[in-house]
Motif scaffolding. Structure first.
Motif, PDB file in Angstrom:
ATOM      1  N   ASN A   1      17.510   3.809  -0.249  1.00 49.78           N
ATOM      2  CA  ASN A   1      17.266   3.396   1.132  1.00 49.78           C
ATOM      3  C   ASN A   1      16.191   2.312   1.186  1.00 49.78           C
ATOM      4  OD1 ASN A   1      18.901   4.605   3.088  1.00 49.78           O
ATOM      5  ND2 ASN A   1      17.845   6.565   2.884  1.00 49.78           N
ATOM      6  N   PRO A   2      16.135   1.552   2.290  1.00 46.36           N
ATOM      7  CA  PRO A   2      15.022   0.608   2.450  1.00 46.36           C
ATOM      8  C   PRO A   2      13.705   1.371   2.555  1.00 46.36           C
ATOM      9  CG  PRO A   2      16.277   0.788   4.492  1.00 46.36           C
ATOM     10  CD  PRO A   2      17.057   1.526   3.433  1.00 46.36           C
ATOM     11  N   ASP A   3      12.642   0.762   2.064  1.00 49.32           N
ATOM     12  CA  ASP A   3      11.311   1.369   2.140  1.00 49.32           C
ATOM     13  C   ASP A   3      10.591   0.776   3.364  1.00 49.32           C
ATOM     14  OD1 ASP A   3       8.555   2.016   1.797  1.00 49.32           O
ATOM     15  OD2 ASP A   3       8.951   2.395  -0.328  1.00 49.32           O
ATOM     16  N   ILE A   4      10.428   1.590   4.377  1.00 48.47           N
ATOM     17  CA  ILE A   4       9.886   1.112   5.656  1.00 48.47           C
ATOM     18  C   ILE A   4       8.406   0.756   5.514  1.00 48.47           C
ATOM     19  CG2 ILE A   4       9.454   1.758   8.068  1.00 48.47           C
ATOM     20  CD1 ILE A   4      12.014   3.684   7.577  1.00 48.47           C
ATOM     21  N   LEU A   5       7.661   1.624   4.853  1.00 47.25           N
ATOM     22  CA  LEU A   5       6.222   1.369   4.651  1.00 47.25           C
ATOM     23  C   LEU A   5       6.002   0.069   3.884  1.00 47.25           C
ATOM     24  CD1 LEU A   5       3.232   2.252   4.702  1.00 47.25           C
ATOM     25  CD2 LEU A   5       3.685   3.613   2.658  1.00 47.25           C
ATOM     26  N   ARG A   6       6.760  -0.091   2.817  1.00 50.02           N
ATOM     27  CA  ARG A   6       6.631  -1.288   1.986  1.00 50.02           C
ATOM     28  C   ARG A   6       7.017  -2.545   2.775  1.00 50.02           C
ATOM     29  NH1 ARG A   6       9.257  -4.010  -2.052  1.00 50.02           N
ATOM     30  NH2 ARG A   6       7.952  -4.452  -3.881  1.00 50.02           N
TER      31      ARG A   6
ATOM     32  N   VAL B   1      -0.747   2.186   7.271  1.00 53.59           N
ATOM     33  CA  VAL B   1      -1.146   3.482   6.705  1.00 53.59           C
ATOM     34  C   VAL B   1       0.089   4.252   6.273  1.00 53.59           C
ATOM     35  CG1 VAL B   1      -2.364   5.652   7.199  1.00 53.59           C
ATOM     36  CG2 VAL B   1      -3.125   3.519   8.285  1.00 53.59           C
ATOM     37  N   GLY B   2       0.042   4.780   5.047  1.00 54.12           N
ATOM     38  CA  GLY B   2       1.152   5.581   4.546  1.00 54.12           C
ATOM     39  C   GLY B   2       0.720   7.008   4.274  1.00 54.12           C
ATOM     40  N   PHE B   3       1.695   7.846   4.020  1.00 53.36           N
ATOM     41  CA  PHE B   3       1.449   9.220   3.602  1.00 53.36           C
ATOM     42  C   PHE B   3       1.989   9.391   2.184  1.00 53.36           C
ATOM     43  CE2 PHE B   3      -0.058  12.229   6.864  1.00 53.36           C
ATOM     44  CZ  PHE B   3      -0.325  11.310   7.863  1.00 53.36           C
ATOM     45  N   ALA B   4       1.505  10.383   1.486  1.00 49.79           N
ATOM     46  CA  ALA B   4       2.073  10.709   0.180  1.00 49.79           C
ATOM     47  C   ALA B   4       2.027  12.207  -0.004  1.00 49.79           C
ATOM     48  CB  ALA B   4       1.294  10.016  -0.929  1.00 49.79           C
TER      49      ALA B   4
ATOM     50  N   ALA C   1      -1.833   4.896  -7.004  1.00 51.97           N
ATOM     51  CA  ALA C   1      -0.734   4.079  -7.530  1.00 51.97           C
ATOM     52  C   ALA C   1       0.199   3.672  -6.393  1.00 51.97           C
ATOM     53  CB  ALA C   1       0.032   4.855  -8.603  1.00 51.97           C
ATOM     54  N   LYS C   2       0.447   4.614  -5.487  1.00 52.03           N
ATOM     55  CA  LYS C   2       1.336   4.349  -4.352  1.00 52.03           C
ATOM     56  C   LYS C   2       0.733   3.295  -3.428  1.00 52.03           C
ATOM     57  CE  LYS C   2       4.117   7.844  -3.656  1.00 52.03           C
ATOM     58  NZ  LYS C   2       4.527   9.214  -3.312  1.00 52.03           N
ATOM     59  N   LEU C   3      -0.562   3.399  -3.193  1.00 51.02           N
ATOM     60  CA  LEU C   3      -1.293   2.436  -2.347  1.00 51.02           C
ATOM     61  C   LEU C   3      -1.062   1.015  -2.857  1.00 51.02           C
ATOM     62  CD1 LEU C   3      -3.641   2.497  -0.071  1.00 51.02           C
ATOM     63  CD2 LEU C   3      -5.191   2.287  -1.987  1.00 51.02           C
TER      64      LEU C   3
ATOM     65  N   ILE D   1       1.631   3.512  11.202  1.00 53.88           N
ATOM     66  CA  ILE D   1       1.350   4.748  10.466  1.00 53.88           C
ATOM     67  C   ILE D   1       2.687   5.386  10.108  1.00 53.88           C
ATOM     68  CG2 ILE D   1       0.164   6.981  10.508  1.00 53.88           C
ATOM     69  CD1 ILE D   1      -1.563   5.794  12.861  1.00 53.88           C
ATOM     70  N   CYS D   2       3.001   5.388   8.816  1.00 52.36           N
ATOM     71  CA  CYS D   2       4.310   5.881   8.358  1.00 52.36           C
ATOM     72  C   CYS D   2       4.174   7.321   7.880  1.00 52.36           C
ATOM     73  CB  CYS D   2       4.846   4.997   7.241  1.00 52.36           C
ATOM     74  SG  CYS D   2       5.234   3.325   7.799  1.00 52.36           S
ATOM     75  N   ALA D   3       4.458   8.249   8.782  1.00 50.20           N
ATOM     76  CA  ALA D   3       4.353   9.668   8.444  1.00 50.20           C
ATOM     77  C   ALA D   3       5.724  10.284   8.197  1.00 50.20           C
ATOM     78  CB  ALA D   3       3.632  10.414   9.570  1.00 50.20           C
ATOM     79  N   ALA D   4       6.789   9.509   8.385  1.00 52.26           N
ATOM     80  CA  ALA D   4       8.136  10.066   8.211  1.00 52.26           C
ATOM     81  C   ALA D   4       8.412  10.387   6.753  1.00 52.26           C
ATOM     82  CB  ALA D   4       9.179   9.071   8.719  1.00 52.26           C
ATOM     83  N   ALA D   5       9.204  11.441   6.548  1.00 47.23           N
ATOM     84  CA  ALA D   5       9.711  11.764   5.215  1.00 47.23           C
ATOM     85  C   ALA D   5      11.087  11.119   5.096  1.00 47.23           C
ATOM     86  CB  ALA D   5       9.796  13.274   5.035  1.00 47.23           C
ATOM     87  N   VAL D   6      11.062   9.825   4.802  1.00 51.12           N
ATOM     88  CA  VAL D   6      12.306   9.045   4.738  1.00 51.12           C
ATOM     89  C   VAL D   6      13.082   9.442   3.485  1.00 51.12           C
ATOM     90  CG1 VAL D   6      13.255   6.712   4.689  1.00 51.12           C
ATOM     91  CG2 VAL D   6      11.070   7.130   5.850  1.00 51.12           C
ATOM     92  N   ALA D   7      14.380   9.683   3.633  1.00 55.04           N
ATOM     93  CA  ALA D   7      15.204   9.986   2.461  1.00 55.04           C
ATOM     94  C   ALA D   7      15.176   8.796   1.518  1.00 55.04           C
ATOM     95  CB  ALA D   7      16.634  10.283   2.889  1.00 55.04           C
ATOM     96  N   ASP D   8      14.858   9.026   0.256  1.00 54.61           N
ATOM     97  CA  ASP D   8      14.796   7.929  -0.702  1.00 54.61           C
ATOM     98  C   ASP D   8      16.178   7.350  -0.982  1.00 54.61           C
ATOM     99  OD1 ASP D   8      12.016   7.990  -1.061  1.00 54.61           O
ATOM    100  OD2 ASP D   8      12.200   9.690  -2.433  1.00 54.61           O
ATOM    101  N   TRP D   9      17.196   8.228  -0.914  1.00 52.94           N
ATOM    102  CA  TRP D   9      18.564   7.799  -1.218  1.00 52.94           C
ATOM    103  C   TRP D   9      19.526   8.257  -0.137  1.00 52.94           C
ATOM    104  CZ3 TRP D   9      15.661  10.695  -4.871  1.00 52.94           C
ATOM    105  CH2 TRP D   9      15.106   9.928  -5.912  1.00 52.94           C
TER     106      TRP D   9
ATOM    107  N   ARG E   1       1.283  -0.016  -5.085  1.00 57.77           N
ATOM    108  CA  ARG E   1       2.701  -0.369  -5.149  1.00 57.77           C
ATOM    109  C   ARG E   1       3.229  -0.805  -3.788  1.00 57.77           C
ATOM    110  NH1 ARG E   1       4.205   4.319  -7.518  1.00 57.77           N
ATOM    111  NH2 ARG E   1       5.358   5.131  -5.757  1.00 57.77           N
ATOM    112  N   LYS E   2       2.805  -0.084  -2.750  1.00 54.71           N
ATOM    113  CA  LYS E   2       3.325  -0.371  -1.407  1.00 54.71           C
ATOM    114  C   LYS E   2       2.590  -1.549  -0.772  1.00 54.71           C
ATOM    115  CE  LYS E   2       5.622   3.743  -0.962  1.00 54.71           C
ATOM    116  NZ  LYS E   2       6.956   4.014  -0.457  1.00 54.71           N
ATOM    117  N   GLY E   3       1.321  -1.738  -1.150  1.00 55.11           N
ATOM    118  CA  GLY E   3       0.532  -2.800  -0.530  1.00 55.11           C
ATOM    119  C   GLY E   3      -0.045  -2.415   0.819  1.00 55.11           C
TER     120      GLY E   3
END
Ligand code: CTP
Ligand code: CA
Length: 227
Positions: A129-134, A148-151, A163-165, A95-103, A167-169
Motif C-alpha cells: 500500500n502507499p505509505d501515507i506518513l512517508r 508526527v508518526g506512530f510506531a 530507524a523509522k523516524l 499526525i498519523c495514528a492510523a494502523a494502515v494495512a501494509d499490503w 526512514r520516513k523523514g
C-alpha cells in the motif's frame, strides 16, 4: 495574527489526523484488517480541536463515534485514506495514528469466492500500500510544518522508532510497546516514548485521552519553537 492564549495553543492551526485500521477488500464480502480501535487517533483529534485547531480526522472503519468539533472523513482502504489526506492539504500539522494495512490483495474479486469447484484453498497475492506518513513527510510542495508518526513495536522499541523516524523523514515518532499486547490495541491506556532526532521522552502508562492531551501540548510547544 491569532491571539496566543494558554488554553488554545493551536488556535488558527490546521491539523490532519489519521486514525483506525484500513480494510483492504478481497472480494465483495471479505477484507484484510487489523485490531486498531481508533481510540488513540480519535482522542488526538479531539484534543487538537480542544486546543483550538481546525481538525480534519481521516478515519478507517471504527466502532467509536466521530469526535465533537472535528471534520471527520470516513474511508475504508489505505488508498482512500491517502486521497482524503492529500485533498485536505495544506496543513500545519499531520499526525498519523492510523494502523494502515501494509499490503492489500492485488485485485478485488468482482464476485464472492466460492468453495464449490475449488479443490484447493485460494492463495492471496498481496501488493504494498502507499505509505501515507512517508508521503506527507517527503511531500515536495505541501509538507506540513510538523509531521508526527506512530510506531507499534514488539522489541527494541526506541531503536526501531529511531530507524523509522529516519526512514520516513518525519519530525517525531510516538512509539509504543505492543509486545504484551493485551491492553494497548483496543484498550484505553497507552505507554509511549516520544522519539525525535534529538532525544527520547518516556511517559508512564496513562489513559489514551491523557496521552492525546499531553501530545497535543508537546506538539504546540515544538511548533512554537520551530519559528
Ligand atoms: N503508516 C502510513 N501508511 C502506511 C503504513 C504506515 O501512514 N502504509 C504510518 C502509520 O500511521 C504510523 C507509521 O507509519 O504513523 C508507522 O507505522 P508502522 O506500521 O509502525 O511502520 P511501517 O513503516 O509500516 O513498518 P512495519 O510495519 O514494518 O514496522
Ligand atoms: Ca506497518
Amino acid at each position: 495574527e491569532a491571539m496566543l492564549s494558554a488554553d488554545k495553543p493551536l488556535a488558527g492551526k490546521r491539523v490532519i489526523v489519521t486514525s483506525g485500521p484500513t480494510h483492504e477488500p478481497i472480494d465483495p464480502v471479505r477484507y484484510l484488517a487489523n485490531r486498531s480501535s481508533g481510540k488513540q487517533g480519535h482522542a488526538i483529534a479531539a484534543a487538537a480541536a480542544a486546543a483550538g485547531a481546525q481538525v480534519t480526522l481521516v478515519s478507517g472503519p471504527v466502532s467509536i463515534p466521530d469526535p465533537q468539533g472535528v471534520t471527520t472523513i470516513h474511508v475504508e482502504t489505505a488508498r482512500e485514506m491517502l486521497a482524503a489526506v492529500e485533498e485536505t492539504l495544506p496543513a500545519d500539522i499531520a499526525i498519523c495514528a492510523a494502523a494502515v494495512a501494509d499490503w492489500r490483495p492485488d485485485s478485488e474479486g468482482a464476485q464472492k469466492m466460492k468453495k464449490e469447484g475449488n479443490k484447493q484453498a485460494p492463495e492471496l497475492s498481496l501488493v504494498e500500500n502507499p505509505d501515507i506518513l512517508r508521503t506527507l513527510a517527503q511531500h515536495h510542495t505541501l509538507r506540513p510544518t510538523l509531521v508526527v508518526g506512530f510506531a507499534a513495536e514488539t522489541e527494541t522499541v526506541v531503536d526501531h522508532a529511531r530507524a523509522k523516524l529516519e526512514r520516513k523523514g518525519c519530525d517525531l515518532i510516538v512509539a509504543n510497546d505492543v509486545s504484551h499486547a493485551t491492553g494497548i490495541m483496543g484498550g484505553d491506556h497507552n505507554t509511549v516514548h516520544l522519539v525525535s532526532p534529538a532525544d527520547v521522552e518516556s511517559w508512564e502508562d496513562m489513559p489514551k485521552t491523557e496521552v492525546a492531551a499531553r501530545l497535543v501540548a508537546r506538539i504546540a510547544e515544538i511548533l512554537k519553537a520551530h519559528r
